[in-house]
Motif scaffolding. Structure first.
Motif, PDB file in Angstrom:
ATOM      1  N   VAL A  12       0.821  -1.216   0.000  1.00  0.00           N
ATOM      2  CA  VAL A  12       0.000   0.000   0.000  1.00  0.00           C
ATOM      3  C   VAL A  12       0.854   1.265   0.000  1.00  0.00           C
ATOM      4  CG1 VAL A  12      -2.068  -1.033   0.970  1.00  0.00           C
ATOM      5  CG2 VAL A  12      -0.324  -0.148   2.512  1.00  0.00           C
ATOM      6  N   VAL A  13       2.082   1.174   0.509  1.00  0.00           N
ATOM      7  CA  VAL A  13       3.007   2.307   0.388  1.00  0.00           C
ATOM      8  C   VAL A  13       3.319   2.536  -1.089  1.00  0.00           C
ATOM      9  CG1 VAL A  13       5.358   3.100   0.820  1.00  0.00           C
ATOM     10  CG2 VAL A  13       4.028   2.103   2.690  1.00  0.00           C
ATOM     11  N   VAL A  14       3.617   1.451  -1.804  1.00  0.00           N
ATOM     12  CA  VAL A  14       3.885   1.558  -3.240  1.00  0.00           C
ATOM     13  C   VAL A  14       2.659   2.103  -3.972  1.00  0.00           C
ATOM     14  CG1 VAL A  14       4.388   0.264  -5.352  1.00  0.00           C
ATOM     15  CG2 VAL A  14       5.622  -0.265  -3.235  1.00  0.00           C
ATOM     16  N   GLY A  15       1.486   1.574  -3.620  1.00  0.00           N
ATOM     17  CA  GLY A  15       0.250   2.043  -4.248  1.00  0.00           C
ATOM     18  C   GLY A  15       0.013   3.520  -4.008  1.00  0.00           C
ATOM     19  N   SER A  16       0.263   3.975  -2.800  1.00  0.00           N
ATOM     20  CA  SER A  16       0.087   5.395  -2.472  1.00  0.00           C
ATOM     21  C   SER A  16       1.025   6.269  -3.296  1.00  0.00           C
ATOM     22  CB  SER A  16       0.340   5.623  -0.980  1.00  0.00           C
ATOM     23  OG  SER A  16      -0.595   4.923  -0.183  1.00  0.00           O
ATOM     24  N   ALA A  52       0.003   0.557   8.293  1.00  0.00           N
ATOM     25  CA  ALA A  52      -0.566   0.077   7.032  1.00  0.00           C
ATOM     26  C   ALA A  52      -1.947   0.678   6.811  1.00  0.00           C
ATOM     27  CB  ALA A  52      -0.638  -1.446   7.040  1.00  0.00           C
ATOM     28  N   GLY A  53      -2.723   0.786   7.904  1.00  0.00           N
ATOM     29  CA  GLY A  53      -4.052   1.379   7.790  1.00  0.00           C
ATOM     30  C   GLY A  53      -4.006   2.800   7.279  1.00  0.00           C
ATOM     31  N   SER A 100      -4.273   5.576   0.035  1.00  0.00           N
ATOM     32  CA  SER A 100      -4.347   5.078  -1.335  1.00  0.00           C
ATOM     33  C   SER A 100      -5.795   4.899  -1.805  1.00  0.00           C
ATOM     34  CB  SER A 100      -3.583   3.748  -1.458  1.00  0.00           C
ATOM     35  OG  SER A 100      -4.117   2.770  -0.588  1.00  0.00           O
ATOM     36  N   GLU A 101      -6.628   4.257  -0.998  1.00  0.00           N
ATOM     37  CA  GLU A 101      -7.986   3.962  -1.451  1.00  0.00           C
ATOM     38  C   GLU A 101      -8.861   5.209  -1.496  1.00  0.00           C
ATOM     39  OE1 GLU A 101      -9.620   0.647   0.672  1.00  0.00           O
ATOM     40  OE2 GLU A 101      -8.119  -0.749  -0.135  1.00  0.00           O
ATOM     41  N   GLY A 104     -10.971  10.805  -4.160  1.00  0.00           N
ATOM     42  CA  GLY A 104     -10.141  11.853  -4.719  1.00  0.00           C
ATOM     43  C   GLY A 104     -10.202  11.866  -6.237  1.00  0.00           C
ATOM     44  N   LEU A 105      -9.434  11.000  -6.859  1.00  0.00           N
ATOM     45  CA  LEU A 105      -9.327  10.996  -8.322  1.00  0.00           C
ATOM     46  C   LEU A 105     -10.642  10.661  -9.010  1.00  0.00           C
ATOM     47  CD1 LEU A 105      -5.869   9.195  -8.561  1.00  0.00           C
ATOM     48  CD2 LEU A 105      -6.318  11.623  -8.975  1.00  0.00           C
TER      49      LEU A 105
END
Length: 287
Positions: free
Chosen positions: A74-78, A140-141, A147-148, A154-155
């Motif tokens: 999720v760090v990568v995803g963010s 992680a949360g 990210s989500e 957002g997007l």
């Protein structure tokens, strides 16, 4: 030659910006599909790089396992999503004050989220986890929330508004995209019934996050509320997207939030109205 290269880069940048600034539902789906593809690819690569260093059968058994299987992806995803937002120059729009204002009844959404999280915190058997596991899970949360929510509230919301959709459709379509992201749990071997239940819950929760975005006027609050929802749920149930029997009555009470989200979604389908373009006057009333 340098001037020609500069002009070419400027033209390419303008084309890229114009493409995304047109908005539309299919562009929102395209962003989500590209993201989930990159996220799953990154997860697989991380799994290969750290093979043998974690126990996939006991995801919350150690801090290192949580870090490898949950935090790193999720760090990568963010970072991927932030890079995209920078490329289209939307960071001020996404993290600035949202256009329009929400109605008072929308505060029901964040209240439910907070109360459910508090009940899970009070009802969780914290002795079952090491301090490291708890800290990494909450870290992680935070990135799951970033990210989500950056992707969907957002997007996706920004693209749908730029496409001229009414706020009712912005709410429904962005929540549907959020729900569809969780269909990839099938790839992890989860039963179809479990995945469908998860998707239904995430749709209802997505509506609650949309309402939170509207009533607070900031993407930060959906991120933070999402960031406390997932880790408290993981640690209360002992897994991701699982529905374990609640040994504590407080967890049973927290489980009622699912039905409250569903009821709130039905109410929102009737009460959320109007259009809300990015350039709209913030002082204009909008239901």
């Amino acid at each position: 030659m340098t001037d020609a290269n500069t002009a070419l880069r400027s033209s390419s940048s303008s084309t890229w910006l114009r493409f995304w600034n047109r908005g539309g539902w299919w562009r929102a789906v395209l962003v989500a599909a590209a993201y989930i593809g990159l996220y799953l690819g990154a997860s697989q690569l991380i799994g290969i790089l750290f093979a043998g260093r974690f126990d996939p059968a006991d995801q919350f058994g150690s801090a290192s396992t949580v870090a490898i299987t949950l935090l790193l992806p999720v760090v990568v995803g963010s970072l991927i999503l932030l890079a995209f937002a920078v490329s289209v120059k939307w960071l001020p729009e996404l993290f600035g004050r949202q256009p329009g204002r929400g109605r008072g009844w929308m505060w029901i959404a964040p209240v439910i989220v907070v109360l459910a999280a508090v009940l899970r915190i009070a009802g969780t058997d914290w002795s079952a986890y090491s301090i490291g596991v708890v800290l990494v899970t909450f870290a992680a949360g935070l990135f799951i929330g970033l990210s989500e929510e950056l992707l969907t509230r957002g997007l996706a919301v920004n693209l749908l508004r730029k496409g001229g959709y009414s706020e009712r459709w912005v709410m429904v379509l962005s929540s549907l995209i959020f729900a569809l992201l969780h269909s990839t749990n099938l790839l992890g071997g989860q039963a179809l019934g479990t995945v469908l239940i998860t998707m239904a819950f995430t749709f209802f929760f997505g509506v609650a996050m949309y309402l939170t975005l509207r009533v607070t006027g900031s993407l930060v609050w959906p991120i933070l509320l999402h960031a406390i929802t997932d880790p408290t749920t993981f640690l209360a149930t002992g897994g991701i997207d699982t529905a374990a029997a609640a040994p504590n009555p407080l967890l049973s009470i927290a489980g009622i939030s699912v039905y409250l989200y569903a009821i709130l979604t039905i109410v929102a389908l009737f009460l959320v109205k109007g259009h809300l373009a990015r350039q709209a006057d913030d002082s204009a009333p909008l239901r």
